[in-house]
Design a protein around this motif. Sequence first.
Motif, short mmCIF file in Angstrom:
data_model
loop_
_atom_site.label_atom_id
_atom_site.label_comp_id
_atom_site.label_asym_id
_atom_site.label_seq_id
_atom_site.Cartn_x
_atom_site.Cartn_y
_atom_site.Cartn_z
N ARG A 1 -29.89 57.89 45.89
CA ARG A 1 -31.15 57.17 46.08
C ARG A 1 -32.22 58.21 46.40
O ARG A 1 -32.01 59.13 47.17
N ARG A 2 -33.40 58.02 45.79
CA ARG A 2 -34.48 58.99 45.90
C ARG A 2 -35.81 58.29 46.18
O ARG A 2 -36.01 57.15 45.79
N ASP A 3 -36.72 59.01 46.83
CA ASP A 3 -38.06 58.50 47.09
C ASP A 3 -38.91 58.64 45.83
O ASP A 3 -38.69 59.54 45.02
N THR A 4 -39.89 57.73 45.67
CA THR A 4 -40.73 57.76 44.48
C THR A 4 -42.21 57.78 44.82
O THR A 4 -42.64 57.29 45.85
N TRP A 5 -42.97 58.39 43.90
CA TRP A 5 -44.42 58.22 43.85
C TRP A 5 -44.66 57.01 42.95
O TRP A 5 -43.95 56.82 41.96
N ASN A 6 -45.69 56.22 43.27
CA ASN A 6 -45.97 55.01 42.51
C ASN A 6 -47.45 54.92 42.19
O ASN A 6 -48.30 55.31 42.99
N TRP B 1 -46.17 52.76 37.05
CA TRP B 1 -45.57 54.06 36.78
C TRP B 1 -44.91 54.50 38.08
O TRP B 1 -45.44 54.26 39.17
N ARG B 2 -43.77 55.13 37.96
CA ARG B 2 -43.14 55.72 39.15
C ARG B 2 -42.29 56.89 38.70
O ARG B 2 -41.79 56.93 37.57
N THR B 3 -42.17 57.82 39.60
CA THR B 3 -41.30 58.96 39.37
C THR B 3 -40.80 59.44 40.72
O THR B 3 -41.39 59.14 41.76
N GLU B 4 -39.74 60.19 40.66
CA GLU B 4 -39.22 60.76 41.90
C GLU B 4 -40.25 61.72 42.49
O GLU B 4 -40.92 62.47 41.76
N VAL B 5 -40.40 61.68 43.81
CA VAL B 5 -41.30 62.60 44.49
C VAL B 5 -40.95 64.03 44.09
O VAL B 5 -39.78 64.42 44.12
N GLY B 6 -41.95 64.78 43.67
CA GLY B 6 -41.75 66.16 43.25
C GLY B 6 -41.95 66.37 41.76
O GLY B 6 -42.15 67.50 41.31
N ASN B 7 -41.93 65.29 40.97
CA ASN B 7 -42.11 65.41 39.52
C ASN B 7 -43.60 65.50 39.23
O ASN B 7 -44.24 64.54 38.79
N GLU C 1 -46.01 56.11 48.18
CA GLU C 1 -44.61 56.48 48.03
C GLU C 1 -43.74 55.34 48.51
O GLU C 1 -44.12 54.57 49.39
N GLN C 2 -42.56 55.24 47.90
CA GLN C 2 -41.57 54.28 48.36
C GLN C 2 -40.29 55.05 48.68
O GLN C 2 -39.83 55.87 47.88
N ARG C 3 -39.74 54.77 49.85
CA ARG C 3 -38.50 55.41 50.24
C ARG C 3 -37.33 54.75 49.52
O ARG C 3 -37.30 53.54 49.37
N SER C 4 -36.40 55.57 49.06
CA SER C 4 -35.14 55.10 48.48
C SER C 4 -35.36 54.08 47.36
O SER C 4 -34.61 53.14 47.21
#
Length: 196
Positions: free
Chosen positions: A165-170, A131-137, A154-157
């Motif tokens: 390009r956006r950072d994600t929570w994973n 699962w991943r989403t943009e940081v902040g969701n 988190e993964q950058r970009s």
Amino acid sequence: MEPITLTTERLLLRPFEPRDADEVHAACQAPDIQRWTIIPSPYSRADAELFVGELSPQGWRDDTMFSFAVTARDGGPVTGALGINRHSLPGTYEVGYWTAPDHRGRGFTTEAVLAAARWTFTALAADRLEWRTEVGNTASRAVALRAGFRMEGEQRSALLNKGTRRDTWNGALLPADLGLPGTHPYLPAPDVSGAL
């Protein structure tokens, strides 16, 4: 793969059909669905028709994207969407979802994610569901946590959304997290927190 239907105590997860275009279009007008997902924005009726009439059926045919319309078990409107997408790493899939604004706060999405995860681990022989989403969701993250996903950082970009390009929570869910056997043995890394 032939499209399948899943049921839970309260929900029916079924393949999208052309008749769902109006409800998908209406739900995807929600600003937060357009903000946090990679759907086109603005989201047109033609976009909904393309998704339910072509993209969703094609994903089932070529075993790359298994999209479900989420409804009440006894029928009714589309309350959300859930997709299981094949990852490039064998035995790994990714889950994504949205919930129509009028159907939030009742645990439907968590229930749908758990049903789809069990199906992914058993029918698709997956060993990992990401699962991943943009940081902040935070709403998507709350669903993932309630479903038992373990946050992995988190993964950058890591996400391209609407040209940026956006950072994600994973996070990830493993078969053992749901009391299911895996396809391959899993050897977790040893705890090295006290190592020099």
